[in-house]
Design a protein around this motif. Structure first.
Motif, PDB file in Angstrom:
ATOM      1  N   GLY A  59       0.812  -1.209   0.000  1.00 45.04           N
ATOM      2  CA  GLY A  59       0.000   0.000   0.000  1.00 45.04           C
ATOM      3  C   GLY A  59       0.842   1.253   0.000  1.00 45.04           C
ATOM      4  N   ALA A  60       0.246   2.331   0.499  1.00 40.56           N
ATOM      5  CA  ALA A  60       0.868   3.648   0.429  1.00 40.56           C
ATOM      6  C   ALA A  60       1.002   4.277   1.799  1.00 40.56           C
ATOM      7  N   GLY A  61       2.018   5.120   1.919  1.00 41.05           N
ATOM      8  CA  GLY A  61       2.200   5.944   3.103  1.00 41.05           C
ATOM      9  C   GLY A  61       2.085   7.411   2.722  1.00 41.05           C
ATOM     10  N   THR A  62       2.091   8.273   3.733  1.00 44.22           N
ATOM     11  CA  THR A  62       1.928   9.711   3.529  1.00 44.22           C
ATOM     12  C   THR A  62       0.654   9.980   2.720  1.00 44.22           C
ATOM     13  N   VAL A  63      -0.416   9.282   3.085  1.00 48.23           N
ATOM     14  CA  VAL A  63      -1.708   9.443   2.412  1.00 48.23           C
ATOM     15  C   VAL A  63      -2.480  10.543   3.145  1.00 48.23           C
ATOM     16  N   LEU A  64      -2.752  11.640   2.446  1.00 48.92           N
ATOM     17  CA  LEU A  64      -3.262  12.846   3.102  1.00 48.92           C
ATOM     18  C   LEU A  64      -4.670  13.239   2.680  1.00 48.92           C
ATOM     19  N   SER A  65      -5.247  12.560   1.680  1.00 43.45           N
ATOM     20  CA  SER A  65      -6.564  12.967   1.194  1.00 43.45           C
ATOM     21  C   SER A  65      -7.357  11.764   0.712  1.00 43.45           C
ATOM     22  N   THR A  66      -8.662  11.957   0.585  1.00 47.08           N
ATOM     23  CA  THR A  66      -9.511  10.886   0.055  1.00 47.08           C
ATOM     24  C   THR A  66      -9.176  10.630  -1.412  1.00 47.08           C
ATOM     25  N   HIS A  67      -8.718  11.650  -2.111  1.00 47.82           N
ATOM     26  CA  HIS A  67      -8.280  11.492  -3.503  1.00 47.82           C
ATOM     27  C   HIS A  67      -7.087  10.536  -3.570  1.00 47.82           C
TER      28      HIS A  67
END
Length: 201
Positions: A59-67
């Motif tokens: 998956g991903a890190g530094t995820v800051l928005s619903t987009h």
């Protein structure tokens, strides 16, 4: 055995992604995040999820928005890690069926994250809170919630964090720095897993 270790591959490039992921999985680390401020992170995640999605939680890190969450879903990622506690991001993550690990630093943030549906909590930056701070926080959080120390946790101090109640760890530069050969990542990962097993088993 399942280890509560999340590899943080900040700076990873798509052409390195498969070799580095294979090295981590072989060493026993099966949760891997590519921070979204890395070069072409969604391409890396897509390649990794396609090749190793059955063997690891990618998956991903530094995820800051619903987009951001929507983009990770489209890339095939199954894990969302953030440096902060954002109820909208957590909600979107859970609505999409992904695992949510937001960053928290206080009891207020921790309970807000759990109320929003988080699967676990990422104490960040753990080096500032220290083991004593984590022990105090663990005393009030539900015992069933996995709490990960991220930022300042590594093979040399796993024991201190474990004694404070840490359930797992997110590991960045101790595992990977931009441009590091997969063989070196493998060597670091084996050392890390050995230290983890010694402390956590």
């Amino acid at each position: 055995m399942t280890r509560n270790l999340i590899a943080i591959l900040r700076g990873l490039k798509p052409d390195e992604a498969l070799a580095v992921t294979a090295a981590l999985i072989e060493a026993g680390i099966t949760a891997i995040e590519v921070p979204l401020n890395s070069p072409q992170p969604l391409e890396s995640i897509e390649r990794m999820a396609s090749a190793f999605g059955n063997d690891a939680l990618i998956g991903a890190g530094t995820v800051l928005s619903t987009h951001d969450v929507a983009n990770v879903v489209q890339a095939g990622g199954k894990l969302i890690v953030s440096p902060n506690c954002d109820a909208e991001v957590i909600g979107a993550t859970k609505a999409a069926g992904l695992q949510s690990f937001p960053g928290v630093f206080t009891a207020t943030e921790g309970f807000a994250a759990l109320k929003a549906g988080a699967d676990g909590l990422k104490i960040f930056p753990a080096s500032i809170m220290g083991p004593n701070g984590m022990a105090a926080l663990k005393a009030v959080l539900p015992a069933s919630v996995p709490v990960y120390a991220v930022g300042g946790a590594g093979p040399d101090n796993f024991g201190q964090w474990r004694a404070a109640g840490a359930d797992g760890f997110g590991i960045g530069t101790a595992l990977y720095t931009p441009g590091l050969a997969a063989s070196e990542v493998a060597a670091r990962a084996r050392k890390l897993v050995s230290a983890y097993d010694e402390v956590m088993s």
